[in-house]
Design an enzyme around this catalytic site. Structure first.
Site, PDB file in Angstrom:
ATOM      1  N   LYS A   8       5.637   1.283   2.201  1.00  0.00           N
ATOM      2  CA  LYS A   8       6.452   2.505   2.230  1.00  0.00           C
ATOM      3  C   LYS A   8       6.032   3.367   3.411  1.00  0.00           C
ATOM      4  O   LYS A   8       4.912   3.261   3.930  1.00  0.00           O
ATOM      5  CB  LYS A   8       6.316   3.296   0.920  1.00  0.00           C
ATOM      6  CG  LYS A   8       4.927   3.908   0.647  1.00  0.00           C
ATOM      7  CD  LYS A   8       4.669   5.254   1.303  1.00  0.00           C
ATOM      8  CE  LYS A   8       3.235   5.725   1.092  1.00  0.00           C
ATOM      9  NZ  LYS A   8       2.844   6.857   1.965  1.00  0.00           N
ATOM     10  N   VAL A  91      -4.218  -2.376   6.010  1.00  0.00           N
ATOM     11  CA  VAL A  91      -5.060  -1.850   4.932  1.00  0.00           C
ATOM     12  C   VAL A  91      -5.475  -0.418   5.249  1.00  0.00           C
ATOM     13  O   VAL A  91      -5.759  -0.077   6.399  1.00  0.00           O
ATOM     14  CB  VAL A  91      -6.307  -2.744   4.756  1.00  0.00           C
ATOM     15  CG1 VAL A  91      -7.229  -2.195   3.679  1.00  0.00           C
ATOM     16  CG2 VAL A  91      -5.885  -4.176   4.430  1.00  0.00           C
ATOM     17  N   SER A  99      -0.976   0.073  -3.688  1.00  0.00           N
ATOM     18  CA  SER A  99      -0.082   0.491  -4.771  1.00  0.00           C
ATOM     19  C   SER A  99       1.057  -0.492  -4.986  1.00  0.00           C
ATOM     20  O   SER A  99       1.440  -0.782  -6.126  1.00  0.00           O
ATOM     21  CB  SER A  99       0.490   1.882  -4.465  1.00  0.00           C
ATOM     22  OG  SER A  99      -0.529   2.849  -4.443  1.00  0.00           O
ATOM     23  N   ASP A 132       1.197   6.639  -6.260  1.00  0.00           N
ATOM     24  CA  ASP A 132       2.248   5.972  -5.481  1.00  0.00           C
ATOM     25  C   ASP A 132       2.849   4.769  -6.191  1.00  0.00           C
ATOM     26  O   ASP A 132       3.913   4.288  -5.795  1.00  0.00           O
ATOM     27  CB  ASP A 132       1.689   5.493  -4.134  1.00  0.00           C
ATOM     28  CG  ASP A 132       1.558   6.611  -3.110  1.00  0.00           C
ATOM     29  OD1 ASP A 132       2.158   7.682  -3.317  1.00  0.00           O
ATOM     30  OD2 ASP A 132       0.854   6.408  -2.104  1.00  0.00           O
TER      31      ASP A 132
END
EC number: 2.7.1.148
Length: 282
Positions: A8, A91, A99, A132
């Site tokens: 996202k 990462v 999430s 999240d």
């Protein structure tokens, strides 16, 4: 069972207050993008988690491992599993890679055991793991409020993106601890941004993006500002840091410009991607 789980970005991020328990109250617009991890779930004699990236923990500190534990306890699942994570999302990057992996585990076990959980039920389980996680059961374009768990679906945003993660690590905890709410000069006009989304005005959306966490992260890591400038020089309609950083994205009208920008950034940043927005979660 293999689940594709997207990253996202935040098209805007505002901090509007702070709860008594220390959590910050947010108002942000979240968007899934076509950059995917893949999570494979198979039954196993013991709990095992593996990953193709050495900087991802393969023990209980991995949120995907904890997602298995929550599901096993809640639904009295006695089986153990091997969770194999093919990590393509950078990462600790502000892209919610952990999430989305946790959401994939919850959805995967829901399907594997025919639990018939609704999206709202999966969101509720996900929230126990991280703020999240619930978003990834919706995906697409959403307004997120509260600590990020109150989700309102918005019209889909469709555009080309360049996403770049510089080789630095940013502590989300540090960013929020050093955020001075009374010193934030510019907040996003979230209502107006939603109007631009609803009218499919991508240019105005891109020009209106604000992430208040940049006030902390960019000061500590000027490379974020440099990446934003390069994206704008190569024709981005707007550029913003995602989450608490350090990833930066630019919105492009033309994919050819996005590819040129990608090639320029690849001169000194390894993790750079040309992707599009998507209207799905896990």
């Amino acid at each position: 069972m293999i689940i594709e789980c997207p990253a996202k970005i935040n098209l805007s991020l505002d901090v509007v207050g702070k709860r008594e328990d220390g959590y910050h109250l947010l108002q942000m617009i979240m968007q899934t993008i076509a950059l995917y991890d893949r999570v494979k779930i198979t039954k196993n004699n013991e709990m095992v988690i593996t990953c193709n990236k050495i900087d991802v923990p393969c023990d209980r500190s991995n949120i995907a491992y904890r997602a298995v534990e929550v599901m096993k306890e809640k639904f009295n699942i006695e089986d153990n599993f091997k969770i194999e994570i093919e990590k393509n999302i950078p990462v600790a990057a502000g892209l919610a890679g952990g999430s989305t992996n946790a959401a994939a585990v919850i959805k995967g076990l829901n399907d594997m055991y025919s639990l018939n959980l609704s999206i709202d039920q999966m969101k509720e389980i996900g929230l126990k793991l991280g703020a999240d996680v619930p978003f990834f059961f919706e995906g697409g374009t959403c307004l997120a409020e509260g600590i990020g768990e109150k989700l309102t679906k918005l019209n889909d945003v469709s555009c080309h993106l360049v996403v770049a993660k510089p080789p630095i690590n940013v502590s989300t905890k540090y960013v929020y601890q050093n955020l001075k709410l009374d010193e934030i000069a510019v907040h996003p006009d979230t209502k107006r941004i939603i109007q631009y989304i609803n009218s499919n005005d991508i240019r105005s959306l891109a020009e209106s993006m604000v992430n208040v966490l940049e006030t902390v992260t960019v000061r500590e890591y000027p490379v974020i500002f440099e990446i934003k400038n390069i994206m704008m020089e190569f024709g981005a309609l707007g550029s913003l840091m995602s989450g608490s950083g350090p990833s930066v994205f630019g919105i492009f009208e033309d994919k050819a410009d996005a590819l040129k920008c990608h090639n320029r950034l690849r001169d000194y940043i390894k993790e750079v991607f040309v992707v599009s927005t998507i209207n799905r979660g896990v």
